[in-house]
Design a protein around this motif. Structure first.
Motif, PDB file in Angstrom:
ATOM      1  N   LEU A   9     -20.581   7.465 -22.470  1.00  0.00           N
ATOM      2  CA  LEU A   9     -19.571   6.436 -22.134  1.00  0.00           C
ATOM      3  C   LEU A   9     -19.963   5.338 -21.084  1.00  0.00           C
ATOM      4  N   ASP A  10     -19.650   4.187 -21.372  1.00  0.00           N
ATOM      5  CA  ASP A  10     -20.182   3.112 -20.795  1.00  0.00           C
ATOM      6  C   ASP A  10     -19.793   3.142 -19.202  1.00  0.00           C
ATOM      7  N   PRO A  11     -20.836   3.126 -18.310  1.00  0.00           N
ATOM      8  CA  PRO A  11     -20.437   3.362 -16.997  1.00  0.00           C
ATOM      9  C   PRO A  11     -19.394   2.672 -16.244  1.00  0.00           C
ATOM     10  N   GLU A  12     -19.357   1.243 -16.695  1.00  0.00           N
ATOM     11  CA  GLU A  12     -18.205   0.246 -16.316  1.00  0.00           C
ATOM     12  C   GLU A  12     -16.914   0.788 -16.782  1.00  0.00           C
ATOM     13  N   LEU A  13     -16.962   1.308 -18.197  1.00  0.00           N
ATOM     14  CA  LEU A  13     -15.607   1.685 -18.710  1.00  0.00           C
ATOM     15  C   LEU A  13     -15.333   3.111 -17.875  1.00  0.00           C
ATOM     16  N   ARG A  14     -16.085   3.929 -17.660  1.00  0.00           N
ATOM     17  CA  ARG A  14     -16.050   5.064 -16.718  1.00  0.00           C
ATOM     18  C   ARG A  14     -15.215   4.920 -15.472  1.00  0.00           C
ATOM     19  N   ALA A  15     -15.961   3.887 -14.902  1.00  0.00           N
ATOM     20  CA  ALA A  15     -15.411   3.504 -13.417  1.00  0.00           C
ATOM     21  C   ALA A  15     -13.954   2.982 -13.730  1.00  0.00           C
ATOM     22  N   ARG A  16     -13.587   2.068 -14.549  1.00  0.00           N
ATOM     23  CA  ARG A  16     -12.282   1.632 -14.679  1.00  0.00           C
ATOM     24  C   ARG A  16     -11.351   2.597 -15.196  1.00  0.00           C
ATOM     25  N   LEU A  17     -11.817   3.465 -15.906  1.00  0.00           N
ATOM     26  CA  LEU A  17     -10.771   4.709 -16.317  1.00  0.00           C
ATOM     27  C   LEU A  17     -10.721   5.874 -15.121  1.00  0.00           C
ATOM     28  N   LEU A  18     -11.612   6.170 -14.409  1.00  0.00           N
ATOM     29  CA  LEU A  18     -11.357   6.793 -13.043  1.00  0.00           C
ATOM     30  C   LEU A  18     -10.568   6.009 -12.023  1.00  0.00           C
ATOM     31  N   GLN A  19     -10.788   4.771 -11.674  1.00  0.00           N
ATOM     32  CA  GLN A  19      -9.875   4.052 -11.175  1.00  0.00           C
ATOM     33  C   GLN A  19      -8.437   4.142 -11.486  1.00  0.00           C
ATOM     34  N   GLU A  20      -8.232   4.016 -12.862  1.00  0.00           N
ATOM     35  CA  GLU A  20      -6.825   4.072 -13.351  1.00  0.00           C
ATOM     36  C   GLU A  20      -5.991   5.467 -13.101  1.00  0.00           C
ATOM     37  N   ALA A  21      -7.116   6.474 -13.306  1.00  0.00           N
ATOM     38  CA  ALA A  21      -6.621   7.832 -13.136  1.00  0.00           C
ATOM     39  C   ALA A  21      -6.319   7.881 -11.671  1.00  0.00           C
ATOM     40  N   LYS A  22      -6.811   7.309 -10.644  1.00  0.00           N
ATOM     41  CA  LYS A  22      -6.551   7.659  -9.030  1.00  0.00           C
ATOM     42  C   LYS A  22      -5.290   7.035  -9.003  1.00  0.00           C
ATOM     43  N   THR A  23      -5.001   5.540  -9.291  1.00  0.00           N
ATOM     44  CA  THR A  23      -3.888   4.718  -8.962  1.00  0.00           C
ATOM     45  C   THR A  23      -3.287   4.415 -10.500  1.00  0.00           C
ATOM     46  N   PRO A  24      -2.275   5.098 -10.985  1.00  0.00           N
ATOM     47  CA  PRO A  24      -1.816   4.808 -12.136  1.00  0.00           C
ATOM     48  C   PRO A  24      -0.668   3.814 -11.921  1.00  0.00           C
ATOM     49  N   TRP A  25      -0.590   2.829 -12.951  1.00  0.00           N
ATOM     50  CA  TRP A  25       0.308   1.910 -13.125  1.00  0.00           C
ATOM     51  C   TRP A  25       0.141   0.720 -11.864  1.00  0.00           C
ATOM     52  N   ARG A  26      -1.153   0.572 -11.415  1.00  0.00           N
ATOM     53  CA  ARG A  26      -1.378  -0.431 -10.437  1.00  0.00           C
ATOM     54  C   ARG A  26      -0.908  -1.719 -10.823  1.00  0.00           C
ATOM     55  N   GLY A  27      -1.361  -2.267 -11.771  1.00  0.00           N
ATOM     56  CA  GLY A  27      -1.122  -3.537 -12.138  1.00  0.00           C
ATOM     57  C   GLY A  27       0.183  -4.106 -12.253  1.00  0.00           C
ATOM     58  N   LEU A  28       0.991  -2.983 -13.009  1.00  0.00           N
ATOM     59  CA  LEU A  28       2.500  -3.277 -13.119  1.00  0.00           C
ATOM     60  C   LEU A  28       3.146  -3.022 -11.763  1.00  0.00           C
ATOM     61  N   ARG A  29       2.791  -2.129 -10.958  1.00  0.00           N
ATOM     62  CA  ARG A  29       3.361  -2.316  -9.524  1.00  0.00           C
ATOM     63  C   ARG A  29       3.117  -3.467  -8.825  1.00  0.00           C
ATOM     64  N   ARG A  30       1.956  -3.982  -8.750  1.00  0.00           N
ATOM     65  CA  ARG A  30       1.693  -5.112  -8.141  1.00  0.00           C
ATOM     66  C   ARG A  30       2.381  -6.349  -8.719  1.00  0.00           C
ATOM     67  N   GLY A  31       2.487  -6.555 -10.090  1.00  0.00           N
ATOM     68  CA  GLY A  31       3.357  -7.579 -10.636  1.00  0.00           C
ATOM     69  C   GLY A  31       4.829  -7.446 -10.102  1.00  0.00           C
ATOM     70  N   LEU A  32       5.328  -6.340 -10.132  1.00  0.00           N
ATOM     71  CA  LEU A  32       6.864  -6.132  -9.696  1.00  0.00           C
ATOM     72  C   LEU A  32       6.917  -6.337  -8.343  1.00  0.00           C
ATOM     73  N   TRP A  33       5.718  -6.147  -7.153  1.00  0.00           N
ATOM     74  CA  TRP A  33       5.960  -6.314  -5.941  1.00  0.00           C
ATOM     75  C   TRP A  33       5.959  -7.966  -5.713  1.00  0.00           C
ATOM     76  N   LEU A  34       4.882  -8.526  -6.599  1.00  0.00           N
ATOM     77  CA  LEU A  34       4.881  -9.889  -6.247  1.00  0.00           C
ATOM     78  C   LEU A  34       6.020 -10.644  -6.841  1.00  0.00           C
ATOM     79  N   ALA A  35       6.555 -10.289  -7.919  1.00  0.00           N
ATOM     80  CA  ALA A  35       7.847 -10.849  -8.560  1.00  0.00           C
ATOM     81  C   ALA A  35       9.043 -10.744  -7.524  1.00  0.00           C
TER      82      ALA A  35
END
Length: 88
Positions: A9-35
């Motif tokens: 597994l690509d180390p960069e992809l692995r790091a992104r997947l681990l980060q997403e597992a720690k903080t799921p839906w962060r992008g959607l949440r931040r988009g909603l908070w911004l809106a």
């Protein structure tokens, strides 16, 4: 899982997947908070302009808009990424 499958597994992809597992839906949440923060800011600015033009704006409405701006601004600030290494 086979021992060598982790290394394939690509180390960069692995790091992104681990980060997403720690903080799921962060992008959607931040988009909603911004809106929501932007909406509260526009509402507060609209009420301020109405008040400046001489219209009567109830204090309760201003308090609601200021509270919403504060709440969603705080949520947006708290949901920021401090460092990829910090676990929440």
């Amino acid at each position: 899982m086979a021992p060598d499958s982790r290394s394939s597994l690509d180390p960069e992809l692995r790091a992104r997947l681990l980060q997403e597992a720690k903080t799921p839906w962060r992008g959607l949440r931040r988009g909603l908070w911004l809106a929501f923060t932007a909406s509260a800011a526009v509402g507060l600015a609209t009420m301020a302009m109405r008040s400046a033009s001489g219209d009567v704006v109830p204090a309760s409405d201003l308090l609601i808009q200021f509270g919403a701006l504060s709440l969603f601004g705080l949520l947006l600030w708290k949901d920021r990424n401090l460092s990829p290494d910090i676990e929440r």
